[in-house]
Design an enzyme around this catalytic site. Structure first.
Site, mmCIF file in Angstrom:
data_model
loop_
_atom_site.group_PDB
_atom_site.id
_atom_site.type_symbol
_atom_site.label_atom_id
_atom_site.label_comp_id
_atom_site.label_asym_id
_atom_site.label_seq_id
_atom_site.Cartn_x
_atom_site.Cartn_y
_atom_site.Cartn_z
ATOM 1 N N PRO A 236 0.836 -1.208 0.000
ATOM 2 C CG PRO A 236 -0.010 -1.017 2.178
ATOM 3 C CD PRO A 236 0.755 -1.942 1.275
ATOM 4 C CG ASP A 412 4.911 -1.462 2.421
ATOM 5 O OD1 ASP A 412 3.739 -1.354 2.812
ATOM 6 O OD2 ASP A 412 5.419 -2.562 2.101
ATOM 7 C CG HIS A 413 0.321 3.477 5.346
ATOM 8 N ND1 HIS A 413 0.722 3.581 6.656
ATOM 9 C CD2 HIS A 413 -0.524 4.506 5.134
ATOM 10 C CE1 HIS A 413 0.148 4.623 7.216
ATOM 11 N NE2 HIS A 413 -0.615 5.219 6.317
ATOM 12 N NE ARG A 414 2.977 -4.399 2.926
ATOM 13 C CZ ARG A 414 3.533 -5.371 2.198
ATOM 14 N NH1 ARG A 414 2.981 -6.575 2.166
ATOM 15 N NH2 ARG A 414 4.637 -5.144 1.501
ATOM 16 C CB VAL A 416 6.625 3.675 6.770
ATOM 17 C CG1 VAL A 416 6.967 5.091 7.205
ATOM 18 C CG2 VAL A 416 7.884 2.885 6.430
#
Length: 441
Positions: A236, A412-414, A416
């Site tokens: 994401p 990467d929102h997983r 960060v």
């Protein structure tokens, strides 16, 4: 003795490669380490040397074909006799372990010995399904005048001799090298030959144009497409933007250029960005990590394997600066210059294209202000650096002309969170706005 040379794994786990050109033909005598052919993997162009001395018996793969690692590609007849039926006395254990199998032969665990280690274990690599028709037999060459210094045919009509840059030129111009009359020494096709063939072809009516040109998707282009598609639909993405007054950094660069220690160094703004990224990672290590779905873990890297996106004639590649966080500004500048020169020359080794942890892409060299970069698979962040140019800026309440650059960070929102990504980007911007801050961190 008939020996089959199998395609080795030259890129740490690659499963296939395309045969670009053969440098030998059946009947040729070859020596150990003589270049047999050039192959193109998903990462780089590589020359394969011969592991044996002998006579070329047969070319098992035609130029343009893609074959799996471990598949036989050429037969070489060596002077060695066939092994006797009686078993030979076993070698000393220590010597056998140190020597190991030769290139192209299987070791005790079944893996094929390669130029850089061993290929994948049998059954450990699954190739993607390929809808490929059976390779047709090589077409017979059209009748054409032979060069004055060479006979009309020498058995190499289906394997035109040309250097890689000439082959690329032919591909770009849509010229079939098998139809080109060579003028170079030993029947080598030159750039002038290709350009002449392209000029002659342009005067003839198009057979089936329709206003389009089709190019097979292979090599770097195929690998890039697969990587960005996987990344875009797996991680994401979040992208944040920041405009930075880099006047102080550019002034520092001018002063350093006059310093004796930097006189022979190509000091670019990208070196300062690379240094700022390495310093910012220390404060936000989440940007130097990867998501391990299979293990259910987040893996934090001890050092920054810094990728630098480079546009080359073969397409976009991302060579790596190893342990970039341990290098000084001067060392980063030197490595960047070498990396760029090697990439543009198409000489980047496959081992330098894997194992990255963070990437910088410099879109500013094309005059672009900013963009939304896509993460390299397995990395948590990528920073796009825009054009550095004078712009109006407010300084102490007054309007002034300053040197400004725009940064874009995708992460990467997983791995960060927004707070972590924002802090990292703010740290990079602060270091470029005031390089002296590095002394306080």
């Amino acid at each position: 003795m008939r020996r089959e040379f199998a395609l080795p794994d030259v890129g740490e786990g690659l499963t296939e490669a395309e045969i670009v050109t053969w440098n030998v033909a059946p009947g040729d005598q070859v020596q150990v380490n003589q270049i047999l052919c050039e192959i193109e993997t998903a990462k780089a162009a590589v020359e394969l040397p011969s592991p044996w001395a002998g006579t070329v018996g047969e070319l098992l793969v035609q130029p343009g074909q893609t074959v799996a690692v471990g598949s036989p590609i050429i037969v070489i007849e060596t002077a060695e006799a066939e092994p006797a039926a009686a078993p030979a006395p076993p070698p000393a254990p220590a010597a056998a372990e140190e020597r190991g199998p030769k290139i192209g032969e299987a070791g005790q665990d079944g893996r094929i010995a390669t130029l850089v280690g061993y290929g994948p274990r049998p059954g450990s690599v699954t190739r993607r399904p390929r809808k490929r028709p059976a390779a047709p037999p090589p077409p017979a060459p059209e009748p054409r005048p032979a060069p004055a210094a060479a006979p009309a045919t020498d058995g190499r009509a289906t394997v035109p001799l040309a250097k890689p840059p000439v082959r690329k030129l032919a591909k770009d111009l849509g010229v079939d090298l098998r139809t080109v009359t060579p003028s170079g020494p030993d029947g080598v096709i030159t750039r002038a030959d290709v350009e002449a063939a392209a000029g002659a072809g342009s005067a003839a009516p198009a057979v089936s144009s329709g206003g389009e040109r089709r190019v097979p998707i292979r090599g770097v282009r195929r690998a890039t497409a697969a990587a960005v598609t996987q990344s875009a639909f797996t991680a994401p993405h979040v992208t944040e933007f920041l405009s930075v007054d880099v006047t102080a950094t550019m002034q520092l660069r001018d002063r350093l250029r006059a310093d004796r220690a930097y006189r022979d160094v190509k000091l670019t703004p990208l070196a300062f960005v690379a240094k700022a990224v390495c310093l910012a990672v220390e404060r936000t290590p989440e940007l130097n990590a990867r998501w391990d779905e299979d293990a259910g873990e987040i893996v934090y890297h001890d050092h920054v394997q810094l990728g630098i996106a480079a546009a080359t004639p073969r397409g976009l590649i991302v060579p790596k600066i190893r342990d970039a966080d341990t290098l000084s500004l001067r060392e980063l500048a030197i490595v960047l210059a070498e990396l760029t020169e090697t990439a543009r020359a198409g000489k980047t080794p496959p081992s330098d294209l894997v194992g990255g942890t963070f990437t910088i892409t410099n879109v500013g060299v094309f005059g672009v202000d900013t963009g939304t970069p896509i993460l390299n698979p397995g990395e948590a962040g990528i920073l796009a650096v825009g054009a550095i140019k004078p712009m109006p800026w407010v300084v102490d309440g007054e309007l002034a002309v300053r040197t400004v650059c725009q940064l874009a960070l995708s992460f990467d929102h997983r791995l960060v969170d927004g707070e972590q990504g924002s802090r990292f980007l703010a740290d990079v911007g602060a270091l470029l706005s005031d390089p002296g801050l590095a002394l306080t961190w």
